[in-house]
Design an enzyme around this catalytic site. Structure first.
Site, PDB file in Angstrom:
ATOM      1  N   PHE A 236      52.791  37.907  37.886  1.00 14.41           N
ATOM      2  CA  PHE A 236      53.020  39.004  36.940  1.00 14.41           C
ATOM      3  C   PHE A 236      52.511  38.561  35.567  1.00 14.41           C
ATOM      4  O   PHE A 236      53.164  37.774  34.883  1.00 14.41           O
ATOM      5  CB  PHE A 236      54.506  39.356  36.909  1.00 14.41           C
ATOM      6  CG  PHE A 236      55.113  39.358  38.294  1.00 14.41           C
ATOM      7  CD1 PHE A 236      54.606  40.176  39.288  1.00 14.41           C
ATOM      8  CD2 PHE A 236      56.160  38.505  38.615  1.00 14.41           C
ATOM      9  CE1 PHE A 236      55.129  40.154  40.571  1.00 14.41           C
ATOM     10  CE2 PHE A 236      56.692  38.482  39.893  1.00 14.41           C
ATOM     11  CZ  PHE A 236      56.180  39.306  40.877  1.00 14.41           C
ATOM     12  N   ASP A 238      52.047  37.951  32.163  1.00 14.57           N
ATOM     13  CA  ASP A 238      52.798  38.173  30.930  1.00 14.57           C
ATOM     14  C   ASP A 238      52.358  37.174  29.862  1.00 14.57           C
ATOM     15  O   ASP A 238      51.229  36.696  29.888  1.00 14.57           O
ATOM     16  CB  ASP A 238      54.302  38.065  31.201  1.00 14.57           C
ATOM     17  CG  ASP A 238      54.734  36.647  31.584  1.00 14.57           C
ATOM     18  OD1 ASP A 238      53.854  35.793  31.817  1.00 14.57           O
ATOM     19  OD2 ASP A 238      55.949  36.390  31.641  1.00 14.57           O
ATOM     20  N   ASP A 312      55.512  32.829  40.795  1.00 13.60           N
ATOM     21  CA  ASP A 312      55.827  33.346  39.468  1.00 13.60           C
ATOM     22  C   ASP A 312      57.320  33.200  39.176  1.00 13.60           C
ATOM     23  O   ASP A 312      57.723  32.782  38.081  1.00 13.60           O
ATOM     24  CB  ASP A 312      55.407  34.817  39.374  1.00 13.60           C
ATOM     25  CG  ASP A 312      55.545  35.381  37.963  1.00 13.60           C
ATOM     26  OD1 ASP A 312      56.694  35.544  37.500  1.00 13.60           O
ATOM     27  OD2 ASP A 312      54.521  35.642  37.310  1.00 13.60           O
TER      28      ASP A 312
END
Length: 339
Positions: A236, A238, A312
């Protein structure tokens, strides 16, 4: 321009053309070895999610699954303007910062009798009502209140059009990770995390993917949470995990990028450098997973069931736990609703 490249293909496309961020083969192997040594640990399973998310309710009702939806719909941009001025929320004697302030605030609101997980309520709540739910212990509010209000009310209206709960909405995708992500992105505009890079439309879908992975995690991959094709999900993308990947040597930033970030340069969403950080993070984790699975196969003679979402879920708390050691590696700052 047609459909954008999917997150995995986007990561590869960007990594092959990137000018300021580079995937480092040696670092990739090192991280894979580190994860290999943890392969029998709970942290690399769906149930590890529960340990990392102690504030998530037990998935015994629609409200609990709606909690996941509410949190992930507002799961973006927690970094403070100044490190010394962090938004803080105390819940049951523990003070939280960053993403955990949101989890604590939503769980606190539930205890206070505010129907924050009911789409009938949160689809039409006022900015003032949301400000009360997300209130900080100190003078520093949670950033982007107006945007959080906009995306939450929008998301609530979509749930009301599809059976009135996250469970009824997501069930249309039939427990298939890819179809679930596609459904979320198609129906809810704030989840359309896309950009253009070198003339090509690309996608990251950070919140849509984490929403599916959190559903899987809160259900401990059982029952409705026994999602097929979880391997389709990427990491993910970020601002916290890239920092960990640089620290661990799986990514490298150019001197120019490092200097820009150290100078506090704000990157806009879709900026070339920002896209390269996110895309190369995705691709490096794909290569880490590939190498890890090779190790499991060669050394243990077993099939590897560790996916990018699990990697993750390990790297994000790792970054939080080692933030002091990583302080010399700047996170990139982008204010947007995507992450």
């Amino acid at each position: 321009m047609g459909s954008p490249l999917l997150p995995r293909e986007s990561g590869q496309f960007i990594a092959e053309r990137s000018r300021d961020v580079f995937v480092e083969e040696e670092g990739v192997r090192k991280v894979a070895e580190m994860l290999y040594s943890l392969r029998h640990s709970d942290v690399l399973t769906a149930s590890g999610w529960k340990k990392a998310n102690p504030l998530a309710p037990e998935p015994t009702s629609d409200q609990a699954l709606n909690w996941v939806f509410v949190v992930d719909t507002m799961n973006f941009s927690f970094w403070p303007e100044k490190e010394t001025q962090q938004c803080e929320v105390t819940y049951k004697g523990t003070t939280y910062t960053g993403y955990m302030t949101l989890c604590a605030a939503i769980t606190r609101a539930m205890e206070e009798g505010i129907p924050i997980t009911d789409p009938k309520y949160f689809s039409q709540m006022s900015v003032e009502q949301l400000a009360h739910v997300l209130r900080s212990d100190n003078e520093t509010p949670m950033p982007m209140l107006q945007e959080r209000h906009q995306v939450l009310t929008e998301g609530g209206r979509v749930l009301l059009e599809h059976g009135g709960s996250f469970r009824s909405f997501i069930s249309q995708a039939g427990n298939d990770a890819r179809k679930m992500v596609e459904l979320v992105v198609e129906k809810i505009p704030s989840y359309r995390d896309e950009a253009t890079y070198e003339g090509k439309r690309i996608s990251f879908y950070k919140r849509a993917q984490i929403l599916v992975a959190d559903f899987w995690g809160v259900m401990e991959a059982r029952g409705e949470g026994a999602i097929i094709d979880m391997d389709w999900l990427t990491m993910f993308a970020d601002y916290r995990v890239p920092q960990a990947l640089v620290y661990l040597g799986a990514l490298q930033y150019s001197d120019a990028l490092m200097q820009a970030l150290n100078n506090g340069e704000l990157l806009s969403s879709g900026d070339r450098k920002e896209v390269e950080i996110r895309g190369c993070s995705i691709w490096s984790v794909e290569l880490i997973k590939e190498h890890l699975c090779k190790l499991v196969q060669e050394r243990d003679g077993q099939t590897c069931n560790i996916n990018s979402a699990i990697i993750d879920f390990y790297l994000w708390p790792y970054a939080k736990q080692h933030h002091k050691e990583m302080a010399h590696i700047p996170i990139h700052h982008t204010r947007c609703v995507y992450y």
